[in-house]
Design a protein around this motif. Structure first.
Motif, short mmCIF file in Angstrom:
data_model
loop_
_atom_site.label_atom_id
_atom_site.label_comp_id
_atom_site.label_asym_id
_atom_site.label_seq_id
_atom_site.Cartn_x
_atom_site.Cartn_y
_atom_site.Cartn_z
N GLU A 25 0.87 -1.17 0.00
CA GLU A 25 0.00 0.00 0.00
C GLU A 25 0.91 1.22 0.00
O GLU A 25 1.85 1.30 0.80
N SER A 29 -0.32 8.83 -5.27
CA SER A 29 -1.35 8.64 -6.29
C SER A 29 -0.90 7.65 -7.37
O SER A 29 0.30 7.51 -7.64
N PRO A 30 -1.86 7.00 -8.01
CA PRO A 30 -1.51 6.14 -9.14
C PRO A 30 -0.77 6.92 -10.24
O PRO A 30 0.13 6.37 -10.88
N GLU A 31 -1.11 8.19 -10.42
CA GLU A 31 -0.45 9.00 -11.45
C GLU A 31 1.04 9.14 -11.17
O GLU A 31 1.87 9.05 -12.09
N TRP A 34 2.70 5.80 -11.80
CA TRP A 34 2.75 5.55 -13.23
C TRP A 34 3.87 6.37 -13.89
O TRP A 34 4.63 5.85 -14.71
N MET A 87 -1.99 4.18 -16.26
CA MET A 87 -2.36 4.36 -14.85
C MET A 87 -2.79 3.07 -14.17
O MET A 87 -3.10 3.08 -12.99
N THR A 88 -2.80 1.95 -14.88
CA THR A 88 -3.34 0.71 -14.33
C THR A 88 -2.36 -0.44 -14.34
O THR A 88 -2.18 -1.11 -13.34
N THR A 111 -3.69 -0.07 -8.33
CA THR A 111 -5.10 0.07 -8.00
C THR A 111 -5.28 1.25 -7.06
O THR A 111 -4.64 1.29 -6.00
N PRO A 112 -6.11 2.24 -7.44
CA PRO A 112 -6.34 3.38 -6.55
C PRO A 112 -6.98 2.94 -5.23
O PRO A 112 -7.78 2.00 -5.19
N THR A 113 -6.58 3.60 -4.14
CA THR A 113 -7.18 3.38 -2.83
C THR A 113 -7.50 4.75 -2.22
O THR A 113 -7.08 5.78 -2.74
N GLY A 116 -4.16 6.40 -1.45
CA GLY A 116 -3.15 6.46 -2.50
C GLY A 116 -3.37 5.36 -3.51
O GLY A 116 -4.23 5.45 -4.37
N CYS A 117 -2.57 4.27 -3.39
CA CYS A 117 -2.77 3.15 -4.30
C CYS A 117 -2.16 1.88 -3.73
O CYS A 117 -1.34 1.91 -2.80
#
Length: 164
Positions: A25, A29-31, A34, A87-88, A111-113, A116-117
Motif C-alpha cells: 500500500e 497517487s496512481p499518477e 505511473w 495508470m493501471t 489500484t487506486p485506494t 493512494g494506491c
C-alpha cells in the motif's frame, strides 16, 4: 482486487519454475507511480541495481511495444513492454543478454485506494540461467522486489510532498 495478469501462455505461473508476487500500500497517487514506472530516467532512483535504461527505437518513455536494455537482478537484459494500460498496468518480458533461452515476465498492477494506491508486482522466470541464480540465493528475486516496492513508494511519496 485486480484483474489477472495477461500472461503470455508460455510464461504463465503454472509453466514457470520461478514465480513470486510482492505488494504494498502506497500513500501516493496512481499518477505519480505511473510516471515513475514509465520514465526510464527515474528508474535508477528506485530500481535496485539499475544505473541506466536505454530505450530503443527512439522512444523517450515506456509505451506499448517499447524495447529496452538495462541491468535487472544483476543481469544485463533485453526486454520489451508487453502490457500497457495507462495508470493501471504495465508489464515487460525479456531475457539476459548472456542467456537468451532464460526468460522473465514482470507485471505491475496499480489500484487506486482512499489513501493512494495498492501496488502489485508479479514475475515469472524460466530457464537454466535464472534457476542457477535462484539455487545460489533462493529468496534473492523476491527480496529484490520487496526493496523495489519500498524504494518506489519512498520516491513517490517524496515527490508528492515536494509538490505540495
Amino acid at each position: 482486487m485486480y484483474e489477472a495478469i495477461k500472461w503470455p501462455q508460455e510464461m504463465a505461473p503454472s509453466r514457470s519454475p520461478i514465480h513470486f508476487t510482492n505488494e504494498l500500500e502506497v500513500a501516493a497517487s496512481p499518477e505519480t507511480i505511473w510516471k515513475l514506472l514509465t520514465d526510464p530516467a527515474a528508474w535508477p532512483s528506485f530500481y535496485p541495481g539499475v544505473q541506466q535504461v536505454q530505450l530503443l527505437d527512439g522512444h523517450t518513455r515506456f509505451g506499448a511495444g517499447t524495447r529496452f536494455e538495462t541491468n535487472l537482478a544483476g543481469q544485463d537484459v533485453y526486454a520489451s513492454v508487453q502490457e500497457f494500460e495507462p495508470m493501471t498496468r504495465i508489464a515487460w518480458g525479456g531475457y539476459p543478454k548472456i542467456a537468451e533461452h532464460s526468460r522473465a515476465y514482470h507485471a505491475w498492477i496499480i489500484t487506486p485506494t482512499a489513501a493512494g494506491c495498492h501496488l502489485w508486482t508479479e514475475e515469472t522466470m524460466q530457464g537454466p540461467h535464472w534457476i542457477e541464480l535462484a539455487k545460489k540465493a533462493p529468496d534473492i528475486f523476491w527480496l529484490t522486489h520487496e526493496k523495489l516496492l519500498e524504494d518506489l513508494a519512498e520516491v513517490a511519496v517524496t515527490r508528492e510532498r515536494s509538490r505540495a
